[in-house]
Design a protein around this motif. Sequence first.
Motif, PDB file in Angstrom:
ATOM      1  N   ILE A  58      47.551  40.804  33.964  1.00  0.00           N
ATOM      2  CA  ILE A  58      46.252  40.526  33.854  1.00  0.00           C
ATOM      3  C   ILE A  58      45.357  40.952  34.867  1.00  0.00           C
ATOM      4  O   ILE A  58      44.196  41.340  34.868  1.00  0.00           O
ATOM      5  CB  ILE A  58      45.997  38.935  33.642  1.00  0.00           C
ATOM      6  CG1 ILE A  58      46.745  38.293  32.468  1.00  0.00           C
ATOM      7  CG2 ILE A  58      44.429  38.436  33.403  1.00  0.00           C
ATOM      8  CD1 ILE A  58      46.882  37.043  32.171  1.00  0.00           C
ATOM      9  N   VAL A  59      45.695  40.781  36.200  1.00  0.00           N
ATOM     10  CA  VAL A  59      45.007  41.027  37.307  1.00  0.00           C
ATOM     11  C   VAL A  59      44.807  42.583  37.310  1.00  0.00           C
ATOM     12  O   VAL A  59      43.627  43.173  37.646  1.00  0.00           O
ATOM     13  CB  VAL A  59      45.756  40.760  38.618  1.00  0.00           C
ATOM     14  CG1 VAL A  59      44.772  40.983  39.765  1.00  0.00           C
ATOM     15  CG2 VAL A  59      46.004  38.923  38.719  1.00  0.00           C
ATOM     16  N   LEU A  60      45.778  43.297  36.980  1.00  0.00           N
ATOM     17  CA  LEU A  60      45.601  44.823  36.884  1.00  0.00           C
ATOM     18  C   LEU A  60      44.371  45.071  35.804  1.00  0.00           C
ATOM     19  O   LEU A  60      43.777  46.180  36.110  1.00  0.00           O
ATOM     20  CB  LEU A  60      46.825  45.390  36.476  1.00  0.00           C
ATOM     21  CG  LEU A  60      47.985  45.439  37.350  1.00  0.00           C
ATOM     22  CD1 LEU A  60      49.266  45.708  36.871  1.00  0.00           C
ATOM     23  CD2 LEU A  60      47.654  46.328  38.590  1.00  0.00           C
ATOM     24  N   LYS A  61      44.494  44.409  34.617  1.00  0.00           N
ATOM     25  CA  LYS A  61      43.273  44.719  33.765  1.00  0.00           C
ATOM     26  C   LYS A  61      41.953  44.531  34.193  1.00  0.00           C
ATOM     27  O   LYS A  61      41.125  45.078  34.060  1.00  0.00           O
ATOM     28  CB  LYS A  61      43.680  44.104  32.456  1.00  0.00           C
ATOM     29  CG  LYS A  61      45.056  44.160  31.544  1.00  0.00           C
ATOM     30  CD  LYS A  61      44.768  45.792  30.796  1.00  0.00           C
ATOM     31  CE  LYS A  61      45.808  46.101  30.134  1.00  0.00           C
ATOM     32  NZ  LYS A  61      45.797  47.301  29.388  1.00  0.00           N
ATOM     33  N   LEU A  62      41.992  43.213  34.864  1.00  0.00           N
ATOM     34  CA  LEU A  62      40.530  43.030  35.653  1.00  0.00           C
ATOM     35  C   LEU A  62      39.958  44.145  36.579  1.00  0.00           C
ATOM     36  O   LEU A  62      38.915  44.418  36.405  1.00  0.00           O
ATOM     37  CB  LEU A  62      40.587  41.669  36.230  1.00  0.00           C
ATOM     38  CG  LEU A  62      40.819  40.300  35.396  1.00  0.00           C
ATOM     39  CD1 LEU A  62      41.224  39.144  36.111  1.00  0.00           C
ATOM     40  CD2 LEU A  62      39.614  40.073  34.609  1.00  0.00           C
ATOM     41  N   PHE A  63      41.181  44.692  37.275  1.00  0.00           N
ATOM     42  CA  PHE A  63      40.552  45.595  38.359  1.00  0.00           C
ATOM     43  C   PHE A  63      40.178  46.692  37.734  1.00  0.00           C
ATOM     44  O   PHE A  63      39.416  47.678  38.019  1.00  0.00           O
ATOM     45  CB  PHE A  63      41.770  46.074  39.532  1.00  0.00           C
ATOM     46  CG  PHE A  63      41.635  45.227  40.449  1.00  0.00           C
ATOM     47  CD1 PHE A  63      40.729  45.327  41.591  1.00  0.00           C
ATOM     48  CD2 PHE A  63      42.597  43.839  40.887  1.00  0.00           C
ATOM     49  CE1 PHE A  63      40.742  44.708  42.835  1.00  0.00           C
ATOM     50  CE2 PHE A  63      42.480  43.142  41.825  1.00  0.00           C
ATOM     51  CZ  PHE A  63      41.447  43.427  42.765  1.00  0.00           C
TER      52      PHE A  63
END
Length: 584
Positions: free
Chosen positions: A137-142
Amino acid sequence: MSDKAAKKEGGAKRSASDAAPKKGAGKSAKGSSSASPAAGASITYTPKPHEELVTEALKIWNDLRKKNNDKATVRTLNDSLFALLEGKFVAVSKKHDASRVVQACVQFGTPEQRVAVLKELKDNLADLAKQQYSHFIVLKLFKYCSQEEKSRATLVKALKGNVVSLACHSVAARVVEFALGELPSRDSAQLKREFFGKQYGIFPATSPSPTRSASTPLTPLETVLGENPDKKEAILETTRGVLEKMIEKKLFPFEFVHELLASYLSAAPASEVRTFASSIVDSSLLLLSTRAGSRALCMLVSMATAKDRKRVIKTLKGYTRSTLMHRDAYVAVLRVVQVTDDTVSTQKMVLNELLKPPEVPAGADAVFTGHPLFPIASDANASKLLLLLLSGSTEPLSIHFDPWELALLGEAKIEDEETGELVATSKKNPDTRKAELRQYLRGDIIKMIDAHAAELVQSKVGGKVLVEAASQFPDEVGAALLKAVEQEGLGLFDHPVAHRIMKKIIQTEGSGFAAKLLEERAGDLKEIMGTSNGAFVVAATIEAGGDEGKAAAKKSGLKKEAQAKIKDSKVEKKAGYEALLKVV
């Protein structure tokens, strides 16, 4: 009583014993009633938190992820998913089977929806980054939010103060790697400052980053050291501690680790680099995937002990050819060959692989039938190994190597523990080492040139190898070039690359190619100078041939022919004829 009857009676007693309740049964250790329901009692199922919500969200997600959805369908499904999860993103993100649903909200959502998801998760990003499923999820946000300024600031703020703990975590390191690649250099450089001390990451640089040149900015470590020269020892000690954690966690595949390692090795004392090498060299191949990692390995090899260098050579065994063909890794092979005194190990584990036919990819139509060294001589990076071994001892490396390569291939020295003087890290004379390795390849280099002279002389890369080989094996190279002329015809002298290469070989001291041309092709000189390019080769041949060259020129009437070409208005290129007139 028989044995059979005794066993039967014993079994019956055990069965009765098992059936009887034990003392304290039905109560837990604290005296409460047992969780096991009584016979015939109904079992009450306690649903997991947000179970129905997650089940419904997964149904929508399953439709949303279909590749044949049109834009309107994607928008409708994602709006439904967002409405279902709004206000509950934090709880759902931590569930292993629901993190993919939040990822979809970010991927397919509108800019406003992405901002809303980020707003809910911003205080939990560091924790989510460390979990196996939620870190996606954090990767997608970045990936989808770092382009917008306010969202980018939120993401950076979430990482601040947590960079080291995340970078040293086996899962979160993926987030750090991706984030540093997605963020602008200003933000990524500020985050990297935490590697040298948390305080340097909290406070921005006191002045704009200086540069070595207009195109080469200083690394974050160099900037911090420049701002705090009196704290160099403490900064390097902190950096080393961070690197040791990364090494312990086997985080070598990440580029930010390579960059940090290269920065540290550049600033650390040579003795410290040597000590550090023993804990890293067994992972050499993982460092070779990036430019920074290749640079770091070069520095480690330069200062390493003979034993550690041999360990590096062992890791390269079986990968020498592919490493030499790599965009950045080739320089590490050059450095290993350049500083390792044990030339026998270098020959067996490094050079020997280059003499075996290269592997042909599965499914390839053609099978490679040329000499194994030809792909090496034809590759812009791999050919530099041959150039390094074939170049003369007095010839400067700057002829074939760029400044970045020269900085890594310079003489390696370390301070002697007893005298305090700087001494070379290799004991063997460099010329002796080079001669031993060259002798090992000599026969195969000559065979390769004989088989592929026509291709090499028409290639800018291969031509450089030919020129250097001509200074070492003049007779063999000359014979191979004459053979190439037989194969390709006199038109080879007009080739835009080949004529330059042959001219350089003729001008190379001791090559003897001019004498061979005059001996075997004197009658063709007039035809060769039929073009301006060919005239350049003839001019070089006449000049190098001395009296024999001038005699051949006079006999062939080259002067009149050159004058006629210069006067001919139909001839566009005349520089070669002008050069020829100066020597005849």
